[in-house]
Design an enzyme around this catalytic site. Structure first.
Site, PDB file in Angstrom:
ATOM      1  N   LYS A   1      -6.560   4.443  12.699  1.00  0.00           N
ATOM      2  CA  LYS A   1      -7.145   5.186  11.723  1.00  0.00           C
ATOM      3  C   LYS A   1      -7.666   6.531  12.012  1.00  0.00           C
ATOM      4  O   LYS A   1      -8.445   6.689  12.854  1.00  0.00           O
ATOM      5  CB  LYS A   1      -8.111   4.171  10.960  1.00  0.00           C
ATOM      6  CG  LYS A   1      -7.615   2.774  10.599  1.00  0.00           C
ATOM      7  CD  LYS A   1      -8.629   1.970   9.804  1.00  0.00           C
ATOM      8  CE  LYS A   1      -7.902   0.553   9.509  1.00  0.00           C
ATOM      9  NZ  LYS A   1      -8.985  -0.258   8.786  1.00  0.00           N
TER      10      LYS A   1
ATOM     11  N   CYS B   1     -13.101  -4.152   6.473  1.00  0.00           N
ATOM     12  CA  CYS B   1     -12.496  -3.487   5.622  1.00  0.00           C
ATOM     13  C   CYS B   1     -13.260  -2.278   4.527  1.00  0.00           C
ATOM     14  O   CYS B   1     -12.959  -1.166   4.335  1.00  0.00           O
ATOM     15  CB  CYS B   1     -11.021  -4.095   4.779  1.00  0.00           C
ATOM     16  SG  CYS B   1      -9.904  -4.757   5.560  1.00  0.00           S
TER      17      CYS B   1
ATOM     18  N   CYS C   1     -14.444  -5.509  -0.388  1.00  0.00           N
ATOM     19  CA  CYS C   1     -13.076  -5.760  -0.049  1.00  0.00           C
ATOM     20  C   CYS C   1     -12.329  -7.026  -1.122  1.00  0.00           C
ATOM     21  O   CYS C   1     -13.003  -7.308  -1.920  1.00  0.00           O
ATOM     22  CB  CYS C   1     -12.624  -6.233   1.233  1.00  0.00           C
ATOM     23  SG  CYS C   1     -13.011  -8.104   1.681  1.00  0.00           S
TER      24      CYS C   1
ATOM     25  N   ARG D   1      -2.343   4.980  10.374  1.00  0.00           N
ATOM     26  CA  ARG D   1      -2.364   4.922   9.026  1.00  0.00           C
ATOM     27  C   ARG D   1      -2.916   6.108   8.180  1.00  0.00           C
ATOM     28  O   ARG D   1      -3.081   7.113   8.322  1.00  0.00           O
ATOM     29  CB  ARG D   1      -3.464   3.439   8.540  1.00  0.00           C
ATOM     30  CG  ARG D   1      -2.829   2.267   9.401  1.00  0.00           C
ATOM     31  CD  ARG D   1      -3.287   0.943   8.981  1.00  0.00           C
ATOM     32  NE  ARG D   1      -2.822  -0.231   9.648  1.00  0.00           N
ATOM     33  CZ  ARG D   1      -3.188  -1.447   9.497  1.00  0.00           C
ATOM     34  NH1 ARG D   1      -4.081  -1.707   8.508  1.00  0.00           N
ATOM     35  NH2 ARG D   1      -2.724  -2.475  10.168  1.00  0.00           N
TER      36      ARG D   1
ATOM     37  N   ARG E   1       0.784  -0.954   0.068  1.00  0.00           N
ATOM     38  CA  ARG E   1      -0.061   0.053   0.067  1.00  0.00           C
ATOM     39  C   ARG E   1       0.863   1.160   0.031  1.00  0.00           C
ATOM     40  O   ARG E   1       1.748   1.305   0.905  1.00  0.00           O
ATOM     41  CB  ARG E   1      -0.919   0.322   1.278  1.00  0.00           C
ATOM     42  CG  ARG E   1      -1.952  -1.021   1.180  1.00  0.00           C
ATOM     43  CD  ARG E   1      -2.945  -0.741   2.475  1.00  0.00           C
ATOM     44  NE  ARG E   1      -3.872  -1.791   2.472  1.00  0.00           N
ATOM     45  CZ  ARG E   1      -4.042  -2.496   3.772  1.00  0.00           C
ATOM     46  NH1 ARG E   1      -3.527  -2.167   4.830  1.00  0.00           N
ATOM     47  NH2 ARG E   1      -4.949  -3.686   3.835  1.00  0.00           N
TER      48      ARG E   1
ATOM     49  N   CYS F   1      -6.069 -12.643  -0.069  1.00  0.00           N
ATOM     50  CA  CYS F   1      -6.044 -12.231   1.372  1.00  0.00           C
ATOM     51  C   CYS F   1      -5.984 -13.491   2.304  1.00  0.00           C
ATOM     52  O   CYS F   1      -6.988 -14.327   2.027  1.00  0.00           O
ATOM     53  CB  CYS F   1      -7.266 -11.242   1.881  1.00  0.00           C
ATOM     54  SG  CYS F   1      -7.612 -10.869   3.432  1.00  0.00           S
TER      55      CYS F   1
ATOM     56  N   LYS G   1      -3.695  -1.305  15.083  1.00  0.00           N
ATOM     57  CA  LYS G   1      -3.519  -0.256  14.010  1.00  0.00           C
ATOM     58  C   LYS G   1      -4.713   0.932  14.638  1.00  0.00           C
ATOM     59  O   LYS G   1      -5.409   0.628  15.484  1.00  0.00           O
ATOM     60  CB  LYS G   1      -4.188  -0.896  12.792  1.00  0.00           C
ATOM     61  CG  LYS G   1      -5.845  -1.242  12.967  1.00  0.00           C
ATOM     62  CD  LYS G   1      -6.278  -2.345  11.689  1.00  0.00           C
ATOM     63  CE  LYS G   1      -7.440  -3.018  11.766  1.00  0.00           C
ATOM     64  NZ  LYS G   1      -7.626  -3.819  10.489  1.00  0.00           N
TER      65      LYS G   1
ATOM     66  N   CYS H   1     -14.499 -11.330   5.416  1.00  0.00           N
ATOM     67  CA  CYS H   1     -14.247 -11.977   6.705  1.00  0.00           C
ATOM     68  C   CYS H   1     -14.880 -10.650   7.604  1.00  0.00           C
ATOM     69  O   CYS H   1     -15.319  -9.816   7.086  1.00  0.00           O
ATOM     70  CB  CYS H   1     -12.960 -11.997   7.134  1.00  0.00           C
ATOM     71  SG  CYS H   1     -11.842 -10.593   7.308  1.00  0.00           S
TER      72      CYS H   1
END
Length: 590
Positions: free
Chosen positions: A228, A496, A447, A159, A90, A453, A226, A492
């Site tokens: 965001k 995302c 996603c 991120r 990314r 993935c 993470k 999942c």
């Protein structure tokens, strides 16, 4: 919920040995020498296409995920070959704004080192797939040549900072974008590991006291998970501000930026079957002036650094820190660290979370073309020459490209003389401007999921278009084609594509099976609730057929589908873990 140490840094930062009950990633970070690990050695190992196990976690901080082609796993296993490893990368693009030269570079990398496609992510970033290990350094160096990087695009740090990319309405939008960019730069890790490993930068001696000074925000152990951050500009909630750890809602009066309302504690991920985990929408906690933004962002991050759960990684997101300690505790802690309290939140209203398609003329008389990109995938397919057309546009474009949070693309800041040239290139390559597709499709996202993935349980990007075809038929049958309904799918429960705030959310449970969520706010302001558990396509379509028929008969004027199913009592909205999983049990029972 298991209790984590009250303050990780105060308890453990100065100890030579960490306690033995922390999540494994904490020991990896502790021994990583500030994100270096053994990545150099892994890259130099010619025997395997993968990197060492601990390095697989560390490379995320550098914007890289190790993957393999799951479609080929069984066949390769039969041939006694290791999985077909490759890497997803990314590129960090604050606010989603890219130059034409950066676009051309990413396009060339996709051909030279990737799988001949580019993906625009739900976080306004470039994503490349299929890069093999030996091509990682050349990829990073090619990006560096055009001032792109992938620092902190993944990993336990803040991120890519998202921002409304709209260049149309006022000069204040550009000012807001600049603040988003400053937040991104301010919260970057300071370690030199990225430059040393990928850009052949000078190697510095690693002495802990020096490196701690270089990580004044994160310290040696970075964040528990993470983090965001997004910046929204009403009336558009295209960045889904309530779905993120930290948000800033711009307050603009008479074309001038007054400041930002601050939101905290949103997050989408959960774990199937685990009642301790759940999505959460963020709370608005107050207002700050522009000059206070960086301090607020930094102190929110340091609270999560100090108090986030480092024992159970599944409970380490900021939303659980707030749920565990309480919102009032958080506001008091933030006030103490800032040295002042936030002001009262200012009024705002969201009326849309989608993009505006087609040609729009801005306040400065420049033109902007918002294109529809299905699931953000930039590729040529048949006579739909999207990638080729965008390449040709980038060669002559004097403005910029803007990646949207809905995985679409704005060719922005086109002057009057260039408009007919770009119009001709769009038409000759059959590029879609949005008017050609249904309102349902314009409000849909998926996603990547399979085959790359590692977390994917069910299809998403590859399956969503065909399911949309069938749902569109239902809308036609019930004369609802003109109604905008948000529909999102993930393979999942990590969320995302933010399915938990879609009016129709589908979350992969297993091959061909999904949990169906209903009742979210059309503008992303309310969570959906699980309505059916572990169902396949036939049942999905049957349920939607019944509900859409009811919606067509009984909806009030301008009532959104999400509001309708709540008003009719079909689902009961919730933002708490207990109620969320109570609804899950009810769905299973039905």
């Amino acid at each position: 919920m298991s209790k984590a140490p009250e303050n990780f840094l105060a308890s453990y930062q100065d100890l030579s040995e960490l306690p033995d009950n922390l999540a494994h990633n904490e020991y990896i970070k502790n021994e990583s020498r500030y994100l270096r690990g053994s990545i150099d050695g892994s890259l130099a190992n010619p025997v395997t296409g993968q990197v060492a196990e601990d390095d697989q976690q560390l490379i995320k901080f550098h914007g890289i995920y190790q993957q393999d082609d799951r479609d080929q796993r069984n066949e390769r296993r039969k041939q006694k070959l290791e999985p077909l490893y490759s890497f997803m990368l990314r590129a960090r693009v604050p606010g989603g704004i890219s130059t034409p030269q950066q676009w051309l570079t990413m396009d060339k990398i996709a051909s030279d080192f990737g799988n001949d496609t580019i993906r625009l992510t739900t976080r306004q970033a470039f994503q490349l797939h299929g890069i093999i290990k030996k091509n990682l350094r050349p990829t990073m160096q090619a990006m560096d040549d055009v001032l792109l990087d992938s620092i902190a695009a993944c990993g336990d740090v803040n991120r890519n900072v998202m921002c409304n990319p709209n260049p149309v309405e006022s000069r204040a939008h550009q000012e807001v974008y600049q603040w988003a960019k400053r937040i991104s730069e301010h919260l970057l890790p300071n370690t030199r590991a990225y430059h040393e490993i990928w850009l052949n930068g000078e190697k510095y001696p690693v002495r802990q006291n020096i490196e701690v000074l270089k990580e004044p925000i994160y310290g040696k152990h970075y964040l528990p998970r993470k983090f965001k951050t997004v910046v929204a500009i009403p009336p558009y909630n295209d960045v889904d501000v309530f779905a993120h750890d930290l948000g800033f809602i711009a307050i603009i009066h008479d074309g001038k930026l007054q400041g930002f309302n601050v939101t905290v504690g949103g997050g989408m991920g959960m774990t199937h079957g685990d009642p301790e985990t759940h999505p959460r929408t963020a709370d608005v906690i107050g207002f700050c002036f522009p000059q206070q933004v960086l301090a607020v962002a930094e102190q929110v991050v340091t609270i999560q650094r100090d108090y986030g759960n480092r024992v159970q990684r599944k409970l380490a997101r900021f939303k659980y820190t707030i749920a565990s300690h309480g919102l009032e505790w958080f506001k008091q802690e933030l006030e103490q660290r800032l040295g002042y309290a936030l002001m009262k939140a200012q009024p705002f209203e969201f009326t849309s979370n989608s993009d505006r398609y087609g040609w729009i003329k801005g306040h400065d008389q420049r033109w902007h073309l918002n294109l529809y990109i299905e699931n953000g995938r930039i590729k040529d397919e048949g006579d739909y020459l999207l990638r080729t057309g965008l390449r040709e546009i980038a060669k002559i474009h004097r403005g910029d490209f803007r990646l949207t949070a809905n995985q679409n693309l704005i060719i922005a800041n086109i002057d009057e003389q260039q408009k007919p040239i770009i119009e001709q290139l769009v038409a000759s390559h059959n590029i879609k401007t949005g008017e050609e597709v249904s309102k349902l499709r314009r409000h849909a996202m998926a996603c990547v999921s399979l085959p790359t993935c590692s977390l994917g349980m069910a299809e998403a990007e590859r399956y969503m278009p065909s399911l949309l075809d069938k749902v569109e038929q239902l809308l036609v049958r019930h004369e609802l084609s003109d109604r905008a309904i948000t529909m999102r799918m993930t393979g999942c429960p990590n969320g995302c594509a933010r399915p938990y705030i879609a009016e129709i959310g589908l979350v992969g449970k297993g091959p061909g099976k999904y949990n169906l969520f209903l009742g979210a706010g059309h503008y992303g302001q309310r969570l959906g609730v699980i309505y059916r558990d572990n169902i396949g396509e036939n049942e999905i379509l049957s349920v939607l057929d019944e509900l859409l028929a009811l919606f067509a008969r009984e909806a009030e004027a301008n009532e959104s589908f999400g509001d309708f199913v709540v008003r009719k009592g079909i689902v009961v909205p919730t933002n708490t873990a207990q109620d969320f999983h109570f609804e899950l049990q009810a769905a299973k029972a039905s």
